[in-house]
Motif scaffolding. Sequence first.
Motif, mmCIF file in Angstrom:
data_model
loop_
_atom_site.group_PDB
_atom_site.id
_atom_site.type_symbol
_atom_site.label_atom_id
_atom_site.label_comp_id
_atom_site.label_asym_id
_atom_site.label_seq_id
_atom_site.Cartn_x
_atom_site.Cartn_y
_atom_site.Cartn_z
ATOM 1 N N SER A 1 0.830 -1.198 0.000
ATOM 2 C CA SER A 1 0.000 0.000 0.000
ATOM 3 C C SER A 1 0.855 1.234 0.000
ATOM 4 O O SER A 1 2.029 1.202 0.323
ATOM 5 N N ARG A 2 0.230 2.345 -0.389
ATOM 6 C CA ARG A 2 0.930 3.612 -0.461
ATOM 7 C C ARG A 2 0.070 4.676 0.178
ATOM 8 O O ARG A 2 -1.064 4.871 -0.208
ATOM 9 N N THR A 3 0.598 5.312 1.235
ATOM 10 C CA THR A 3 -0.126 6.380 1.896
ATOM 11 C C THR A 3 0.493 7.701 1.502
ATOM 12 O O THR A 3 1.680 7.887 1.663
ATOM 13 N N PRO B 1 -5.058 11.020 3.073
ATOM 14 C CA PRO B 1 -4.286 10.287 2.060
ATOM 15 C C PRO B 1 -5.145 9.768 0.912
ATOM 16 O O PRO B 1 -6.336 9.530 1.051
ATOM 17 N N LEU C 1 -4.748 6.435 -1.348
ATOM 18 C CA LEU C 1 -4.001 5.181 -1.206
ATOM 19 C C LEU C 1 -3.937 4.419 -2.521
ATOM 20 O O LEU C 1 -4.955 4.229 -3.188
ATOM 21 N N SER D 1 -2.702 0.639 -3.999
ATOM 22 C CA SER D 1 -2.318 -0.699 -3.541
ATOM 23 C C SER D 1 -2.282 -1.656 -4.719
ATOM 24 O O SER D 1 -2.719 -1.323 -5.828
ATOM 25 N N SER E 1 -13.476 3.846 -3.641
ATOM 26 C CA SER E 1 -12.340 3.219 -4.303
ATOM 27 C C SER E 1 -12.679 2.925 -5.754
ATOM 28 O O SER E 1 -13.840 2.691 -6.103
ATOM 29 N N ALA F 1 3.379 1.615 -4.218
ATOM 30 C CA ALA F 1 2.867 0.304 -3.849
ATOM 31 C C ALA F 1 3.741 -0.730 -4.552
ATOM 32 O O ALA F 1 4.160 -0.535 -5.697
#
Length: 327
Positions: free
Chosen positions: A3-5, A194, A196, A198, A281, A319
Amino acid sequence: MGSRTLATAASAALLTVGIAAALPAAANAAAPVGPTLPIALSVSADAPSKALQPGGPTETVTIKAANTTAKTADINLEDVSIWSGPLALKPGSLSLKATSEGATPASAYSPSQGAPDFGLDATVFPKGHPNGAFTIPAHTTFEWQVSVGVSKNWPANDGKVDLWVTFEEQGKTLHGHGNYGTQLNVGKGTTGGPVLLSLAGGTKVAPGHPAWEKVPVTNQSGAAIAEPLRVAPDAFAFGPVNQVDLGLYEWVGAHGNVKAHWQDVTHSGLVVAGGLANNASASTWVQLRVVSYKADAASEAGALLVSSPDLMPTTQDQARESLTVLR
């Protein structure tokens, strides 16, 4: 699943080397003075409770450098950086102007675009001496005011502006010791969470046996993201260069005179449609293929990374999915 915040504060590593380690714990609070910097520093918003309004008047931040020693100190006001997040900013979204106050010598500043689309940087120097230092006499305080503004094209997702200052003693490298900052609200100041990225999917790929990868994007910024978001994938093997070539492909459905086909997005990237609501999402799928395999080993370790040029980078700016590439 990786994951990427993407959050505002952590972007400092891109704008000023070492700044992240020196951030104050709270807005409008100065960090402890670095042990080798011969001055006391402070950076504070002049009206901390007053929010910037897109297209409205500027707000000011005061920078003070107090020489508390019995000797003169030559100081560079190395970097004044302003930025926000989590979305990349349109040109002209931020404005910055620095002026000297009181007994401080006349100053000039040289603004420049910060990390692509994410803010502004400026070096402040004695007027007429771009490479010069401010010589602060013993027991004297120099002061500057920085005016910050946001334009009408300010994104609804960004409710705060961070301003950080890097001081450096002339002839010495003190980055990480002289970083100080504050924060200004924009509008109601409730957005800026954030976004996100992923990854989830197959982790093994071989010639003739592709892997499918799901790329979800989750909006937690506090407002809808009106415009499309670009997503840049990068797949590679860790072995010798040019021995394993990986490609990424997106399925394009038939429309008009265009037949359904696989589209190579290895270098062009993907696009997530605009209109992603807050707390919603959206996902896109890519197919990972082995284009060629020339390595001697029966398998090579690899990785798939995704990032977005439309999102504020952080120290967790990708990610990542580990791959096994088979011959």
